[in-house]
Design a protein around this motif. Structure first.
Motif, PDB file in Angstrom:
ATOM      1  N   VAL A 114       3.477   2.572   7.180  1.00 19.81           N
ATOM      2  CA  VAL A 114       2.581   1.986   6.262  1.00 19.81           C
ATOM      3  C   VAL A 114       1.760   0.928   6.957  1.00 19.81           C
ATOM      4  N   ALA A 115       2.429   0.080   7.924  1.00 21.68           N
ATOM      5  CA  ALA A 115       1.695  -1.118   8.357  1.00 21.68           C
ATOM      6  C   ALA A 115       0.750  -0.761   9.348  1.00 21.68           C
ATOM      7  N   HIS A 132      -0.972   8.848   0.676  1.00 27.02           N
ATOM      8  CA  HIS A 132       0.170   9.605   0.242  1.00 27.02           C
ATOM      9  C   HIS A 132       1.498   8.429  -0.581  1.00 27.02           C
ATOM     10  N   VAL A 133       0.981   7.143  -0.156  1.00 27.97           N
ATOM     11  CA  VAL A 133       1.658   6.140  -0.737  1.00 27.97           C
ATOM     12  C   VAL A 133       1.453   5.897  -2.264  1.00 27.97           C
ATOM     13  N   THR A 134       2.535   5.758  -3.082  1.00 31.26           N
ATOM     14  CA  THR A 134       2.321   5.596  -4.381  1.00 31.26           C
ATOM     15  C   THR A 134       2.517   4.060  -4.946  1.00 31.26           C
ATOM     16  N   SER A 135       3.550   3.436  -3.915  1.00 30.22           N
ATOM     17  CA  SER A 135       3.747   2.001  -4.436  1.00 30.22           C
ATOM     18  C   SER A 135       4.304   1.560  -3.082  1.00 30.22           C
ATOM     19  N   LEU A 136       4.160   0.070  -3.129  1.00 31.95           N
ATOM     20  CA  LEU A 136       4.925  -0.771  -2.040  1.00 31.95           C
ATOM     21  C   LEU A 136       5.634  -1.866  -2.463  1.00 31.95           C
ATOM     22  N   THR A 137       6.798  -2.300  -2.162  1.00 28.44           N
ATOM     23  CA  THR A 137       7.393  -3.454  -2.728  1.00 28.44           C
ATOM     24  C   THR A 137       7.464  -4.392  -1.343  1.00 28.44           C
ATOM     25  N   PRO A 150      -2.067   1.840  -5.936  1.00 26.91           N
ATOM     26  CA  PRO A 150      -3.393   2.053  -5.662  1.00 26.91           C
ATOM     27  C   PRO A 150      -4.123   1.339  -7.151  1.00 26.91           C
ATOM     28  N   THR A 151      -3.147   1.266  -8.072  1.00 24.70           N
ATOM     29  CA  THR A 151      -3.656   0.664  -9.483  1.00 24.70           C
ATOM     30  C   THR A 151      -3.233  -0.712  -9.673  1.00 24.70           C
ATOM     31  N   VAL A 152      -2.137  -1.274  -9.156  1.00 24.30           N
ATOM     32  CA  VAL A 152      -1.873  -2.485  -9.245  1.00 24.30           C
ATOM     33  C   VAL A 152      -1.836  -3.459  -8.402  1.00 24.30           C
ATOM     34  N   GLU A 153      -2.486  -4.414  -8.283  1.00 22.96           N
ATOM     35  CA  GLU A 153      -2.884  -5.506  -6.916  1.00 22.96           C
ATOM     36  C   GLU A 153      -3.497  -4.749  -5.940  1.00 22.96           C
ATOM     37  N   ARG A 154      -4.515  -3.912  -6.291  1.00 22.32           N
ATOM     38  CA  ARG A 154      -5.131  -2.965  -5.533  1.00 22.32           C
ATOM     39  C   ARG A 154      -5.595  -3.518  -4.182  1.00 22.32           C
ATOM     40  N   ASP A 155      -5.993  -4.787  -4.052  1.00 23.50           N
ATOM     41  CA  ASP A 155      -6.540  -5.488  -3.119  1.00 23.50           C
ATOM     42  C   ASP A 155      -5.430  -5.661  -1.999  1.00 23.50           C
TER      43      ASP A 155
END
Lengths: 444, 257
Positions: A114-115, A132-137, A150-155
């Motif tokens: 990811v990085a 292909h990444v759906t979310s990151l913690t 891509p939709t939450v805290e998109r920036d």
């Protein structure tokens, strides 16, 4: 750890080597508190995963390697950031799944993927890993743990893809595995006699082959400039694949640093034509082991030692489509003119730019060169970068240790937007690396 | 194999649990942190799915991996946790304990509360847990009790006096069980890891022959299958300890090992 002296860390290129050590724990969320940087398996070449001067510790994510959930219907998976691609592939390839995008080594972690927002042979079709990444913690600089997508805290999400771990510690990664028809690869390869033919071959193969990549003999100039081998591949259909699953491959190790002449100009000059003519028949095709196909260099553990004590660096750039098809030739001419011999030179075409604000690829041709570190390496990298800037291209931070900040800025019009988002999440500049100090002017 | 596993979320326990589910064994996890157990259960379930598909049975359901909270510091919960595991697994035949506390000799000498906790957890409470497990296994005709002790318990040594004392007691207890109950069908496996690079030993300088969690786990799987009463892991430590045990007191007083 080296018992006697102060412990040191380096990237895969083993240049630079800086004082520092890793802190590791299964509990990544806890251990990241108050630390300026995390790293995975340290496969970035330069200083991306190294502590800034003055920082002694880097968090290692490698003990945090659990798969948290997997849905065999959709391929959706969520895992801790330290899970390695090697582990992932051994668990899921037998189940008919593979990572949608893989770099050239399996010794990388999800967090690292990811990085660096890594790309692979299928970039022209599948884009970067980030697509292909759906979310990151993440654990962000103020200590909070939060999830972006891509939709939450998109920036924050966009700044983290390719953001070299500088927007927060990546704790968990959710993404979608790709379904594959068999665990084997069907590959074709072709001997190519010069760079223009190479570009033509790549562009022609792109629409028909999901995976393409080329190896170039960059010791030959003139008419033979850019000759090499073009590899095309796809997952084999069950009907053509062997009935048995591919057995994990063993590994050989380079036991110690080889002396400087091992990768000296002469041996590189001798080796390249051998590699070129090894592909004697113009066309070859057949079923290939997935590890041989994706990770040929992993078969040789510690292969970076062949570059000796001074280490190596890699220069990887993308030359945009707008520069025209002659750009690759012009770039290689600069390399040859500077006597830059590269043992390994990899060429690949890139598809559209992805979501990641600092992600490397954009439409055009990517060229990666392995370069042994010598006294004149800085000048060579400068000359290559000046050429890249002239063509409107850019370099890949994951490989870099030598680029000057003003050069990077000239290549990267998106930098200010990324820096602004980063400042919003980390106003005090708590998160940093040796690379961010060198390139983005972070306080050491 | 149907195994209750205390300590599967970290270190060698994590690697061992993965190797067991990968070959089709069923597990029930015990540990002190419910959230951590849930994450490990998810991990093991995903990895068990791989073997189900590998066996090409087609519609094989990924194996369930259950879990329950059980804290080695709270012996009152041992019986209930084992009953829960028993119900979920439909009668377990194996009990694995990798959990335990570790602290350096320096810290233990300077922190009486921690010292007491460590001695209680690593010796008294582990033995009490084993007793609960032993009774249940013997009641059904036997089974395997695999417990992680340590090479630290082989001899009183300067760097591990307190931790080593707890492990020495545990080793003796397991040897006694083996002598008394093997004929009745109880197989005890006492694992004595040497230095292994895990989160537990993080920050310590690894000596020569330091092992990896995966390597040690592979040895333990074999030892469980064979009912081997004592296992040094990595195997080199059997030799090292042979020498250490033979050294006269006079020498032991002088060396730092």
């Amino acid at each position: 750890m080296n018992g006697s002296a102060t412990p040191t860390l380096s990237g895969w290129g083993r240049s630079p080597v800086v004082p520092g050590h890793e802190v590791r724990s299964e509990d990544l969320a806890r251990v990241t508190v108050g630390h300026p940087l995390s790293r995975g398996l340290g496969r970035s070449y330069g200083d991306s995963s190294l502590p800034a001067p003055g920082d002694a510790e880097v968090v290692s994510s490698t003990l945090a390697d659990r798969i948290l959930s997997f849905d065999p219907q959709t391929g959706d998976i969520r895992a801790e950031a330290g899970l390695s691609l090697r582990d992932l592939y051994r668990v899921f390839l037998p189940q008919g799944f593979f990572t949608p995008v893989t770099p050239g080594t399996q010794y990388v972690t999800l967090g690292g993927m990811v990085a660096a927002d890594i790309h692979g042979k299928n970039h022209h079709r599948e884009g970067c890993f980030g697509a292909h990444v759906t979310s990151l913690t993440l654990r962000v600089a103020d200590g909070r743990v939060l999830t972006c997508s891509p939709t939450v805290e998109r920036d924050l999400f966009r700044a983290t893809l390719g953001g070299m771990g500088l927007t927060g510690h990546i704790l968990e990664v959710g993404f979608r595995l790709a379904r594959v028809p068999s665990p084997w690869i069907y590959g074709e390869s072709e001997r190519i006699s010069d760079i223009d033919q190479f570009i033509h071959g790549l562009k022609e193969a792109g629409p028909r082959w999901p995976m393409t990549v080329g190896w170039i003999d960059c010791t030959s100039g003139g008419k033979r400039l850019g000759r090499g081998t073009l590899f095309k591949g796809r997952w084999a259909e069950p009907s053509e694949a062997p009935a048995h699953p591919p057995r994990p491959k063993g590994r050989f190790s380079v036991p110690f640093n080889l002396p400087p002449f091992a990768m000296g100009r002469l041996s590189v000059k001798l080796m390249n034509p051998v590699l070129y003519w090894r592909h004697l028949r113009r066309h070859q095709r057949g079923i290939v082991h997935p590890e041989t196909y994706f990770y040929p260099l992993d078969a040789l553990r510690n292969w970076n030692r062949i570059y000796g004590k001074r280490g190596m660096t890699q220069h990887q750039c993308v030359l945009p489509e707008s520069a025209g098809r002659g750009a690759a030739r012009r770039f290689l001419e600069v390399l040859v003119a500077h006597g830059g011999a590269s043992f390994l030179c990899v060429i690949k075409d890139c598809g559209p730019e992805g979501l990641g604000l600092l992600s490397f690829p954009k439409p055009g041709i990517s060229i990666a060169l392995d370069i042994a570190v010598r006294d004149d390496t800085q000048e060579l990298i400068d000359a290559l970068n000046e050429q890249v800037i002239k063509e409107g291209g850019r370099i890949y931070l994951t490989k870099d240790a030598f680029t000057r900040p003003e050069h990077f800025r000239a290549m990267e019009p998106r930098l200010d937007e990324w820096l602004a988002i980063r400042r919003k999440w980390d106003p005090e500049g708590k998160l940093r690396s040796a690379q961010s100090v060198r390139l983005f002017g972070d306080k050491p | 194999m149907k195994a209750v596993f205390l300590g599967a979320t970290k270190g060698i326990g994590r690697a061992l649990a993965r190797q067991l589910v990968a070959r089709g064994d069923r597990l029930f996890l015990l540990g002190r942190d419910g959230n951590d157990l849930q994450r490990s259960a998810g991990d093991l379930r995903a990895r068990a799915g791989a073997t189900a598909a590998g066996r090409a049975t087609g519609q094989a359901e990924p194996a369930r991996v259950g879990f329950a909270v059980c804290d080695l510091e709270n012996p009152d919960g041992f019986g209930r946790a084992l009953d829960e595991a028993d119900a979920e697994l439909g009668g377990f035949d194996t009990v694995v304990i990798t959990a335990g506390l570790f602290a350096t000799q320096d810290r233990l000498e300077n922190d009486r509360a921690l010292c007491r906790r460590l001695l209680t957890v690593d010796f008294a409470n582990t033995v009490v847990f084993c007793e609960e497990a032993r009774v249940r296994l013997l009641a059904r005709g036997g089974g395997t009790l695999c417990v992680f002790s340590s090479v630290a318990g082989e001899r009183g040594r300067k760097p591990v006096i307190l931790y080593g004392a707890a492990k020495a007691g545990l080793t003796h207890y397991l040897e006694g069980l083996d002598h008394k109950f093997r004929a009745a069908g109880l197989r005890t496996v006492c694992v004595k890891p040497g230095f292994v690079k895990t989160g537990m030993t993080e920050g310590l300088k690894p000596p020569p022959f330091a092992g990896t969690a995966e390597g040690v786990a592979a040895q333990v799987v074999k030892a469980i299958d064979r009912g081997k009463p004592v296992l040094y892991a990595p195997g080199m430590w059997a030799l090292v300890m042979l020498v250490i045990r033979a050294l006269p007191r006079l020498v032991m007083r002088r060396i730092g090992f």
